[in-house]
Design a protein around this motif. Structure first.
Motif, mmCIF file in Angstrom:
data_model
loop_
_atom_site.group_PDB
_atom_site.id
_atom_site.type_symbol
_atom_site.label_atom_id
_atom_site.label_comp_id
_atom_site.label_asym_id
_atom_site.label_seq_id
_atom_site.Cartn_x
_atom_site.Cartn_y
_atom_site.Cartn_z
ATOM 1 N N GLU A 110 -37.924 25.142 -85.190
ATOM 2 C CA GLU A 110 -39.249 24.911 -84.619
ATOM 3 C C GLU A 110 -39.538 23.418 -84.722
ATOM 4 O O GLU A 110 -39.721 22.884 -85.809
ATOM 5 C CB GLU A 110 -40.299 25.727 -85.372
ATOM 6 N N MET A 111 -39.539 22.728 -83.591
ATOM 7 C CA MET A 111 -39.721 21.275 -83.585
ATOM 8 C C MET A 111 -41.168 20.888 -83.884
ATOM 9 O O MET A 111 -42.096 21.619 -83.546
ATOM 10 C CB MET A 111 -39.289 20.702 -82.242
ATOM 11 N N THR A 112 -41.335 19.723 -84.489
ATOM 12 C CA THR A 112 -42.660 19.190 -84.780
ATOM 13 C C THR A 112 -43.187 18.455 -83.541
ATOM 14 O O THR A 112 -42.430 18.129 -82.623
ATOM 15 C CB THR A 112 -42.615 18.203 -85.949
ATOM 16 N N ALA A 113 -44.474 18.154 -83.555
ATOM 17 C CA ALA A 113 -45.079 17.404 -82.451
ATOM 18 C C ALA A 113 -44.412 16.040 -82.287
ATOM 19 O O ALA A 113 -44.166 15.591 -81.164
ATOM 20 C CB ALA A 113 -46.588 17.248 -82.680
ATOM 21 N N SER A 114 -44.092 15.365 -83.385
ATOM 22 C CA SER A 114 -43.459 14.049 -83.278
ATOM 23 C C SER A 114 -42.035 14.163 -82.725
ATOM 24 O O SER A 114 -41.585 13.276 -81.986
ATOM 25 C CB SER A 114 -43.464 13.311 -84.619
ATOM 26 N N GLU A 115 -41.319 15.230 -83.040
ATOM 27 C CA GLU A 115 -39.986 15.439 -82.472
ATOM 28 C C GLU A 115 -40.074 15.707 -80.966
ATOM 29 O O GLU A 115 -39.260 15.184 -80.198
ATOM 30 C CB GLU A 115 -39.274 16.591 -83.182
ATOM 31 N N ILE A 116 -41.049 16.491 -80.548
ATOM 32 C CA ILE A 116 -41.257 16.758 -79.115
ATOM 33 C C ILE A 116 -41.542 15.436 -78.398
ATOM 34 O O ILE A 116 -40.964 15.141 -77.351
ATOM 35 C CB ILE A 116 -42.409 17.752 -78.888
ATOM 36 N N TRP A 117 -42.424 14.627 -78.973
ATOM 37 C CA TRP A 117 -42.764 13.331 -78.375
ATOM 38 C C TRP A 117 -41.515 12.444 -78.266
ATOM 39 O O TRP A 117 -41.281 11.801 -77.241
ATOM 40 C CB TRP A 117 -43.855 12.628 -79.181
ATOM 41 N N SER A 118 -40.708 12.412 -79.298
ATOM 42 C CA SER A 118 -39.499 11.586 -79.296
ATOM 43 C C SER A 118 -38.522 12.012 -78.204
ATOM 44 O O SER A 118 -37.925 11.161 -77.532
ATOM 45 C CB SER A 118 -38.797 11.650 -80.657
ATOM 46 N N VAL A 119 -38.356 13.303 -78.002
ATOM 47 C CA VAL A 119 -37.467 13.791 -76.945
ATOM 48 C C VAL A 119 -38.019 13.397 -75.585
ATOM 49 O O VAL A 119 -37.282 12.943 -74.701
ATOM 50 C CB VAL A 119 -37.270 15.321 -77.037
ATOM 51 N N LYS A 120 -39.326 13.525 -75.394
ATOM 52 C CA LYS A 120 -39.953 13.122 -74.129
ATOM 53 C C LYS A 120 -39.741 11.633 -73.876
ATOM 54 O O LYS A 120 -39.361 11.226 -72.778
ATOM 55 C CB LYS A 120 -41.445 13.457 -74.157
ATOM 56 N N GLU A 121 -39.908 10.805 -74.885
ATOM 57 C CA GLU A 121 -39.712 9.361 -74.743
ATOM 58 C C GLU A 121 -38.244 9.026 -74.463
ATOM 59 O O GLU A 121 -37.949 8.118 -73.676
ATOM 60 C CB GLU A 121 -40.206 8.624 -75.982
#
Length: 131
Positions: A110-121
């Motif tokens: 289960e990814m964290t919000a910061s991990e999701i943001w990093s993948v998007k970036e």
């Protein structure tokens, strides 16, 4: 068994099923998604949960308002079966995403919000996007 799809009202849905009981739970974005444009979607869910209360839906790296529901009572957990994972449509070719899917990834945590943001970036920088 689970799927990430779009409902008839163009809302992003994360759904999980217990095949042996037909139990079915869902997390649905409160607002319709923009069709026909590149977007970054993600959804996180702890398989140990028996509701979608802790699931989080993301669009372009940011959490969006969404609501959990029980579609069919009896959900316990996803089961290790040969059922198809649906990404972009429901069974029978209903509720298709409009356009193309790219860079689809499944991860075992289960990814964290910061991990999701990093993948998007990372997607933005690697593919010249500005999501």
């Amino acid at each position: 068994e689970w799927q990430l799809t779009v409902d008839a009202d163009d809302k992003l849905a994360l759904e999980a099923f217990t095949e042996s009981t037909d139990g079915h739970i869902r997390r649905l974005t409160d607002a319709a998604i923009t069709m026909g444009a590149w977007k970054f979607f993600a959804a996180t869910y702890a398989n140990a949960a028996v509701t979608m209360a802790s699931a989080v839906m993301y669009q372009d790296g940011l959490a969006v308002a969404s609501t959990a529901s029980v579609v069919v009572a009896g959900y316990v957990a996803t089961e290790d079966t040969a059922a198809v994972v649906g990404l972009g449509q429901t069974a029978g070719a209903a509720n298709l995403f409009s356009g193309s899917l790219a860079l689809v990834a499944l991860v075992a945590k289960e990814m964290t919000a910061s991990e999701i943001w990093s993948v998007k970036e990372l997607c933005n920088s690697q593919f010249g996007l500005s999501l």
